[in-house]
Design an enzyme around this catalytic site. Structure first.
Site, mmCIF file in Angstrom:
data_model
loop_
_atom_site.group_PDB
_atom_site.id
_atom_site.type_symbol
_atom_site.label_atom_id
_atom_site.label_comp_id
_atom_site.label_asym_id
_atom_site.label_seq_id
_atom_site.Cartn_x
_atom_site.Cartn_y
_atom_site.Cartn_z
ATOM 1 N N GLU A 172 -40.702 3.258 -4.063
ATOM 2 C CA GLU A 172 -40.660 3.226 -5.524
ATOM 3 C C GLU A 172 -39.478 2.408 -6.083
ATOM 4 O O GLU A 172 -38.595 2.944 -6.762
ATOM 5 C CB GLU A 172 -40.653 4.650 -6.064
ATOM 6 C CG GLU A 172 -41.914 5.406 -5.657
ATOM 7 C CD GLU A 172 -42.071 6.766 -6.304
ATOM 8 O OE1 GLU A 172 -41.159 7.204 -7.046
ATOM 9 O OE2 GLU A 172 -43.124 7.405 -6.077
ATOM 10 N N GLU A 303 -48.610 8.618 -2.065
ATOM 11 C CA GLU A 303 -48.002 9.872 -2.517
ATOM 12 C C GLU A 303 -48.870 10.507 -3.598
ATOM 13 O O GLU A 303 -49.301 9.824 -4.531
ATOM 14 C CB GLU A 303 -46.593 9.663 -3.090
ATOM 15 C CG GLU A 303 -45.509 9.412 -2.073
ATOM 16 C CD GLU A 303 -44.117 9.408 -2.715
ATOM 17 O OE1 GLU A 303 -43.955 10.027 -3.799
ATOM 18 O OE2 GLU A 303 -43.203 8.781 -2.157
#
Length: 441
Positions: A172, A303
């Site tokens: 991320e 995720e």
């Protein structure tokens, strides 16, 4: 990049936007085992304290029907690699255990039939108190020191390991990227992401800095191991698609433009997906199927969890990802929410419409060695047949030919018996391969 042409046996590769293993389309099902002790699992003698817990998590995932796992390595440089006071990388770690730790982790995964995707860095939080990760992102010379001292040697040491499926450069990166930044160059413009939540961990970097960081590491990995698969775990599809009036900041064009290194591209895309206040945004994974994003590479959902699942159960989420033609599903996370995650993994373990899931990683002395023995036996038998034919061909008189045929009759009969035995062996091996879902390469 499609790597099917020279894909080795017993190694994950990509063909037609699908993950393939020994010629079979596979769906990557599993979860994140990000850490046991945050940033303190590898190197400096730390692995010995978490090894048994990691092994147990791998066993539990395999028993639930999973085949793959994503775990984190350096994070923000808290303990690995080793830096000097100027911020340059000097070693894999201070005590010299990192490489053996990493190899042992892969060996454990192999023993449990789990494919591993190491995630090198993390930008979803900002606890870089020593500025180590910051230095690597901002300073090309410092980044090059990491490539030279750690990444390239590591890849060379572990390439081809049966459990190593690919590399995830950074988790991320949007957590530290400046949102709503206008640029003349489309690859660096983030105006469309103004309300996306980007920059939640600290608005520190322009996209070009992050793209160079990714480009150089991907290039180093592929230079050391041309068959390696590389990805990046993005916070949501919004930053990684040209559909929906957005920009794919991780396209080959954008990464090479930022870093200048031609091999530094991704092989598949990894989207994360969490709801906010119980609702997924309009671009989220759980509101679309993979073809909606119009990407030219596989998309894996790296995720997600039931807690922020927009009201979906974990089994519904795993099934949605599978049936939505994504290439894989890794839930968050196996340590804190393992029972829930494994329930989702188990739910799809026997699905086959979008790839099979069970994978058996080869061990020394198994069926692959038997196949090599059969090949050698066939070659020897073939030589014997060729010698008999040569002798018959050189016989000029019918009378002598009869004698030769009589003399060689026993040898021909023995050769036929050998071929029959080999045929039986091949049938047995084929049955064994089919029972494990493998194919000889």
């Amino acid at each position: 990049m499609d790597k099917s042409a020279d894909a080795p046996c017993n190694r994950l590769y990509i063909e037609d936007k699908k993950f393939m293993y020994n010629g079979v389309h596979v769906f990557l099902s599993g979860g994140n085992l990000p850490w046991i002790n945050y940033a303190h699992d590898f190197g400096d003698g730390q692995w010995v304290r978490v090894r048994d817990q990691v092994s147990e998590q791998m066993r539990l995932l395999h028993d639930a029907g999973g085949n793959s796992m994503r775990l984190w390595i350096h994070i923000q440089g808290e303990t690995t690699p080793a830096f000097n006071e100027a911020g340059y990388v000097t070693a894999m770690d201070r005590l010299g255990t990192f490489l053996s730790d990493f190899k042992d982790m892969l060996n454990l995964a192999q023993s449990h039939d789990i494919l591993v995707f190491p995630t090198l860095w993390n930008a979803a939080v900002n606890q870089d108190t020593h500025g180590r990760l910051d230095g690597l992102i901002r300073d090309p010379d410092k980044l090059q020191s990491y490539l030279d001292v750690v990444l390239t040697p590591l890849v060379k040491q572990v390439k081809g390991h049966p459990a190593l499926a690919g590399w995830d450069i950074i988790n991320e990166p949007e957590g530290m990227i400046i949102p709503a930044k206008w640029s003349r160059e489309r690859c660096y413009d983030t105006l469309a992401l103004i309300f996306s939540g980007m920059g939640w961990a600290g608005k520190k970097y322009c996209y070009k800095e992050i793209q160079r960081f990714i480009n150089w590491q991907a290039d180093a990995i592929k230079s050391a191991d041309p068959a390696a698969l590389v990805t990046v775990g993005v916070f949501k599809p919004n930053s990684c698609t040209d559909s929906f009036w957005l920009v794919n900041h991780y396209s080959d064009t954008c990464l090479v433009a930022a870093g200048g290194r031609p091999l530094g591209t991704l092989d598949f895309y990894e989207y994360h997906s969490y709801s906010w206040d119980g609702i997924f945004d309009g671009v989220a994974v759980f509101r679309h199927s993979a073809p909606d994003y119009k990407m030219n590479k596989p998309i894996l959902v790296g995720e997600f969890w039931e807690k922020e699942g927009g009201g979906l159960t974990i089994t519904e989420m795993f099934e949605y990802v599978y049936r939505g033609l994504y290439a894989g599903a890794w839930s968050w996370d196996l340590v804190k929410f393992g029972e829930s995650q494994r329930r989702g993994v188990d739910h799809i373990r026997h699905f086959t419409g979008n790839g099979t899931i069970p994978i058996h990683l080869p061990r020394e002395g198994e069926v692959w060695g038997e196949l090599e023995n059969i090949r050698n036996e066939l070659e020897i038998t073939g030589d014997g047949l060729e010698n008999i034919w040569d002798e018959l061909e050189n016989t000029e008189e019918l009378e002598n030919t009869g004698d030769v045929l009589e003399n060689n009759g026993g040898e021909l009969e023995n050769t036929a018996d050998k071929l029959e035995n080999i045929r039986n062996k091949l049938e047995n091996v084929t049955d064994e391969l089919e029972s494990t879902g493998e194919h000889d390469g």
